[in-house]
Design an enzyme around this catalytic site. Structure first.
Site, mmCIF file in Angstrom:
data_model
loop_
_atom_site.group_PDB
_atom_site.id
_atom_site.type_symbol
_atom_site.label_atom_id
_atom_site.label_comp_id
_atom_site.label_asym_id
_atom_site.label_seq_id
_atom_site.Cartn_x
_atom_site.Cartn_y
_atom_site.Cartn_z
ATOM 1 N N PRO B 7 47.940 -8.268 -1.714
ATOM 2 C CA PRO B 7 48.044 -8.063 0.148
ATOM 3 C C PRO B 7 46.325 -8.458 0.734
ATOM 4 O O PRO B 7 46.199 -8.268 0.006
ATOM 5 C CB PRO B 7 48.484 -6.477 -0.369
ATOM 6 C CG PRO B 7 48.503 -6.627 -1.506
ATOM 7 C CD PRO B 7 47.681 -7.273 -2.349
ATOM 8 N N THR B 8 47.071 -8.769 1.865
ATOM 9 C CA THR B 8 45.648 -9.051 2.627
ATOM 10 C C THR B 8 46.112 -9.188 4.212
ATOM 11 O O THR B 8 47.154 -8.985 4.637
ATOM 12 C CB THR B 8 45.274 -9.855 2.902
ATOM 13 O OG1 THR B 8 44.071 -10.826 3.482
ATOM 14 C CG2 THR B 8 46.145 -11.603 3.598
ATOM 15 N N TYR B 9 45.132 -8.302 5.251
ATOM 16 C CA TYR B 9 45.448 -8.181 6.909
ATOM 17 C C TYR B 9 44.619 -8.248 7.541
ATOM 18 O O TYR B 9 43.236 -8.646 6.582
ATOM 19 C CB TYR B 9 45.766 -6.706 6.316
ATOM 20 C CG TYR B 9 44.589 -5.511 5.970
ATOM 21 C CD1 TYR B 9 44.045 -5.608 4.952
ATOM 22 C CD2 TYR B 9 44.466 -4.808 6.949
ATOM 23 C CE1 TYR B 9 42.740 -4.111 4.829
ATOM 24 C CE2 TYR B 9 42.466 -3.989 6.856
ATOM 25 C CZ TYR B 9 41.994 -3.949 6.100
ATOM 26 O OH TYR B 9 40.949 -3.505 5.485
ATOM 27 N N ASP B 38 49.676 -8.473 5.945
ATOM 28 C CA ASP B 38 50.112 -7.549 6.938
ATOM 29 C C ASP B 38 50.659 -8.007 7.709
ATOM 30 O O ASP B 38 49.799 -7.187 9.256
ATOM 31 C CB ASP B 38 49.674 -6.003 6.203
ATOM 32 C CG ASP B 38 50.070 -4.880 6.278
ATOM 33 O OD1 ASP B 38 49.609 -4.061 6.058
ATOM 34 O OD2 ASP B 38 50.773 -4.753 7.293
ATOM 35 N N ASP B 114 44.296 -7.054 -5.552
ATOM 36 C CA ASP B 114 43.982 -6.775 -3.986
ATOM 37 C C ASP B 114 42.669 -7.911 -3.206
ATOM 38 O O ASP B 114 41.491 -8.151 -4.547
ATOM 39 C CB ASP B 114 43.310 -5.118 -3.817
ATOM 40 C CG ASP B 114 44.377 -4.734 -4.026
ATOM 41 O OD1 ASP B 114 43.593 -2.944 -4.044
ATOM 42 O OD2 ASP B 114 45.738 -4.713 -3.856
ATOM 43 N N ASP B 115 42.216 -7.522 -2.526
ATOM 44 C CA ASP B 115 41.819 -9.278 -1.324
ATOM 45 C C ASP B 115 39.958 -8.764 -1.652
ATOM 46 O O ASP B 115 38.437 -9.471 -1.241
ATOM 47 C CB ASP B 115 41.713 -9.782 -0.654
ATOM 48 C CG ASP B 115 41.976 -8.483 1.218
ATOM 49 O OD1 ASP B 115 42.620 -8.987 2.102
ATOM 50 O OD2 ASP B 115 41.489 -7.101 0.289
ATOM 51 N N ASP B 116 39.834 -7.533 -2.174
ATOM 52 C CA ASP B 116 38.323 -7.093 -2.294
ATOM 53 C C ASP B 116 37.561 -7.182 -3.411
ATOM 54 O O ASP B 116 36.567 -6.532 -3.090
ATOM 55 C CB ASP B 116 37.991 -5.961 -0.670
ATOM 56 C CG ASP B 116 38.851 -4.610 -1.277
ATOM 57 O OD1 ASP B 116 38.772 -3.668 -0.870
ATOM 58 O OD2 ASP B 116 39.468 -5.201 -2.132
ATOM 59 N N GLU B 201 50.365 3.694 -8.934
ATOM 60 C CA GLU B 201 50.417 2.919 -10.741
ATOM 61 C C GLU B 201 51.660 2.942 -11.232
ATOM 62 O O GLU B 201 52.054 2.854 -11.956
ATOM 63 C CB GLU B 201 49.101 2.488 -11.285
ATOM 64 C CG GLU B 201 47.651 1.681 -9.891
ATOM 65 C CD GLU B 201 47.199 2.341 -8.839
ATOM 66 O OE1 GLU B 201 47.442 3.642 -8.932
ATOM 67 O OE2 GLU B 201 46.664 2.432 -8.740
ATOM 68 N N HIS B 228 35.744 -2.702 -8.691
ATOM 69 C CA HIS B 228 36.979 -2.785 -7.442
ATOM 70 C C HIS B 228 35.773 -2.079 -6.464
ATOM 71 O O HIS B 228 35.301 -1.286 -5.747
ATOM 72 C CB HIS B 228 37.029 -1.220 -7.590
ATOM 73 C CG HIS B 228 38.316 -0.140 -6.724
ATOM 74 N ND1 HIS B 228 37.674 0.237 -5.749
ATOM 75 C CD2 HIS B 228 39.391 -0.535 -6.753
ATOM 76 C CE1 HIS B 228 39.006 0.686 -4.912
ATOM 77 N NE2 HIS B 228 40.069 0.058 -5.627
ATOM 78 N N ARG B 230 34.100 -3.531 -2.974
ATOM 79 C CA ARG B 230 34.917 -2.590 -1.108
ATOM 80 C C ARG B 230 33.021 -3.212 -0.622
ATOM 81 O O ARG B 230 32.424 -3.149 -0.676
ATOM 82 C CB ARG B 230 35.282 -1.026 -1.521
ATOM 83 C CG ARG B 230 36.577 -0.548 -1.407
ATOM 84 C CD ARG B 230 36.470 0.471 -1.378
ATOM 85 N NE ARG B 230 36.738 1.601 0.421
ATOM 86 C CZ ARG B 230 37.504 0.762 1.012
ATOM 87 N NH1 ARG B 230 37.950 0.530 0.871
ATOM 88 N NH2 ARG B 230 37.020 1.214 2.328
HETATM 89 O O1 LIG Z 1 46.983 -1.738 6.110
HETATM 90 C C1 LIG Z 1 46.133 -2.729 5.218
HETATM 91 C C2 LIG Z 1 45.192 -2.322 4.248
HETATM 92 C C3 LIG Z 1 45.620 -3.081 3.249
HETATM 93 N N1 LIG Z 1 45.927 -3.362 2.655
HETATM 94 C C4 LIG Z 1 45.409 -4.212 1.595
HETATM 95 O O2 LIG Z 1 45.864 -3.231 0.309
HETATM 96 C C5 LIG Z 1 45.031 -3.817 -1.338
HETATM 97 C C6 LIG Z 1 44.702 -2.346 -0.738
HETATM 98 O O3 LIG Z 1 43.976 -2.029 0.488
HETATM 99 P P1 LIG Z 1 41.878 -1.369 0.320
HETATM 100 O O4 LIG Z 1 41.509 -2.345 -0.691
HETATM 101 O O5 LIG Z 1 41.672 -1.339 1.686
HETATM 102 O O6 LIG Z 1 42.065 -0.129 -0.912
HETATM 103 P P2 LIG Z 1 41.204 0.588 -1.995
HETATM 104 O O7 LIG Z 1 39.948 -0.270 -1.315
HETATM 105 O O8 LIG Z 1 40.672 1.693 -1.156
HETATM 106 O O9 LIG Z 1 41.767 0.641 -2.604
HETATM 107 C C7 LIG Z 1 43.817 -5.243 0.003
HETATM 108 O O10 LIG Z 1 44.265 -6.556 -0.687
HETATM 109 C C8 LIG Z 1 44.015 -4.838 1.169
HETATM 110 O O11 LIG Z 1 43.686 -6.146 1.961
HETATM 111 C C9 LIG Z 1 46.630 -3.913 3.763
HETATM 112 O O12 LIG Z 1 47.734 -5.458 2.926
HETATM 113 N N2 LIG Z 1 46.998 -3.846 5.372
HETATM 114 MN MN LIG Z 2 40.264 -2.605 -2.217
#
Ligand SMILES: O=c1ccn([C@@H]2O[C@H](COP(=O)(O)OP(=O)(O)O)[C@@H](O)[C@H]2O)c(=O)[nH]1
Ligand SMILES: [Mn+2]
Ligand SMILES: O=c1ccn([C@@H]2O[C@H](COP(=O)(O)OP(=O)(O)O)[C@@H](O)[C@H]2O)c(=O)[nH]1
Ligand SMILES: [Mn+2]
Lengths: 321, 321
Positions: B7-9, B38, B114-116, B201, B228, B230
């Site tokens: 997912p990405t935003y 998103d 996730d993208d980060d 999960e 993980h 950020r």
């Molecule tokens: O409004 C949002 C917030 C997050 N994400 C995506 O959902 C995943 C999880 O989000 P995040 O990494 O911010 O969560 P955390 O690091 O807190 O687990 C990532 O790939 C984000 O790009 C999204 O699509 N919409």
């Molecule tokens: Mn994340």
């Protein structure tokens, strides 16, 4: 060859940062990574990562003086970071080139790449043609969406920056590269750790080039090919809670292959490290090292050490280790 | 094939995150990236990045409902992120496989990335052999140095985690992969956006596998191959100060090639976006689109739009766009 000089230091996210950096660099032909640890010695974590990276690299280390190091709670801008390490990279590069003279050897580009930024592959192709100093935009830096040189008629005429645009070179470390030739022709050019905030890059570039001579890349500085990303410091609340109960995460899991780094000094003494913390010192004396017991102990010490053998100091006096 | 669902935003660091992710994936053979924005529509930034990435990919989009979206100032854990997007990725994958039956097509592994986060190359090789659900440690997550399954006799017996270890699957999204076969055999398995904190999960895995069936990877879950991480939100203080004087950074510089995304609806109306913000709506009526003026306007609208042509709705009624 692009010589990428990167300062790095031990903290929770270090391995992740270096992993993703190395995976980016693995795509770039003719790249030589000069990774300089802010540490009194090389750590197993970085040694191991570099060994497995598949990259051409040089592994150096140079500790930052205690009074020059940011403490917990210090704001980011208080002391410049990575200065001693970048200068050590330059020193090694100059010495290495001097030892192997020859036209081809003097060709190349030097780029200072911090370990938390994000680099696109196109960036490296843009910088290859650097004759003196080339420049380009940097995203997400200096409180701006990007900072960049402003180009008119193929020349840099001013800088788009949010802060003190009258600085000689208001460019982030990630926003320029220098030809190896220029670096070698100016052996005293280095970064001044005493430079006021925001003038670190200028302290290096001022002696090397004028604004007029700068070579704009990335479509006349209209494309962002590098971003000054920063990584969050991970929270350790649950870890601390568990550690208080003796149930914390096993340190052996994260640092592969060992938790101890051994620095062997010519068979006389070994410092035993855990990560970068000195734990204890083992002594193996001259007489010991010629006995079976001494040799067994040296083998035990060396078993976990990446690299050099333990050798008795008396037997190696005068030899370079 | 490893199907990576991400997912990405849109936010300031998005392009940097996707750039370094794509550069990691470029090393992994037989990887198919399913990137789900998103967003109510595909953005040019992501379209362009994917096109240039060199990867095998599927570009999807699915907006999060307004009431399910984190607002500025909301703590991270308040609402789950990426749920609708991961489910959309699963939906597409299931539909795509159904359309092309055949043994080989049902082989593969699904991973939610996730993208980060930061991914090592070895991680992907570990997950390839997944028969049902495989698991491994994740670094720097849940307030811990790492979380991991604890393995005895080749089986997962419990979980090393700092928080509610009695959850069915106290594993981060980045810490498991599922065989495509299992995903297809359980077409209702998806992520439950209503699941309480920390159970996202589990809401997916509970119907798919028991703890006993989990396949431990990464040396019986003793190596950290994914972190993980950020990314800090960049400060924009200087940008805001400059914008107040009309001297802000030109938006055309960062988003290549255009700042506007156009959603063309069968020639009737176009929404003009800047990034992901709706700016205005242009109308081209049925009669317009058959006139020179109307056609000129449609061409102008389409000039900046990646993909489909503007077509009059009346002429295409009944046709799928
Ligand atoms: O409004 C949002 C917030 C997050 N994400 C995506 O959902 C995943 C999880 O989000 P995040 O990494 O911010 O969560 P955390 O690091 O807190 O687990 C990532 O790939 C984000 O790009 C999204 O699509 N919409
Ligand atoms: Mn994340
Ligand atoms: O005590 C330190 C702090 C930082 N660095 C390195 O110096 C560079 C610049 O530091 P940082 O990225 O934290 O600076 P900023 O992002 O604030 O410009 C990075 O490669 C760090 O790994 C270092 O070697 N020792
Ligand atoms: Mn940095």
């Amino acid at each position: 060859t692009i010589f990428v000089i990167t300062p790095t230091y031990a903290r929770l996210v270090q391995k992740a940062e270096l992993t993703r950096m190395s995976q980016t660099f693995l795509h770039v032909p003719r790249l030589h990574w000069i990774l300089v640890e802010d540490s009194p010695h090389k750590t197993p974590l970085v040694t191991d990562l570099l060994m497995k990276s598949g990259l051409t690299y040089t592994h150096l280390h140079m500790p930052t003086a205690k009074d020059r190091k940011l403490q917990e709670g210090d704001p980011n801008w208080l002391k410049p970071r990575g200065v001693e390490q970048r200068n050590e990279g330059l020193r090694w590069l100059r010495e290495d080139r001097r030892a192997q003279p020859g036209g081809d050897n003097q060709q190349g580009v030097v780029y200072f790449a911090d370990d938390d930024n994000t680099y696109s592959l196109q960036l490296f192709e843009e910088m290859r043609s650097t004759q003196r100093v080339s420049v380009w935009p940097v995203g997400l830096v200096g409180g701006m969406k990007y900072e960049r040189p402003v180009v008119e008629g193929g020349k840099v005429v001013r800088f788009h920056t949010g802060w003190r645009p009258s600085r000689p070179f208001p460019i982030d470390m990630a926003g320029f590269a220098v030809s190896l030739k220029l670096v070698l022709a100016n052996p005293e050019a280095c970064f001044d750790g005493e430079a006021p905030v925001g003038l670190l890059e200028s302290s290096f570039l001022q002696g090397l080039v004028t604004m007029d001579e700068l070579e704009p890349k990335a479509d006349n500085c209209t494309k962002v090919l590098v971003w000054h990303t920063r990584t969050e410091k991970p929270k350790m609340k649950r870890e601390e809670a568990l550690q208080a109960q003796g149930l914390g995460s096993d340190p052996a899991v994260e640092f592969v292959p060992v938790t101890k780094t051994l620095q062997v000094w010519a068979g006389l003494a070994c410092d035993v490290y855990e990560g970068s913390k000195l734990r204890s010192r083992l002594r193996v004396t001259h007489s010991d090292s010629h006995t079976e017991r001494g040799k067994r102990r040296e083998r035990e010490i060396c078993r976990n050490k990446p690299g050099a053998e333990g050798v008795c100091e008396k037997c190696t006096r005068g030899q370079k280790k």
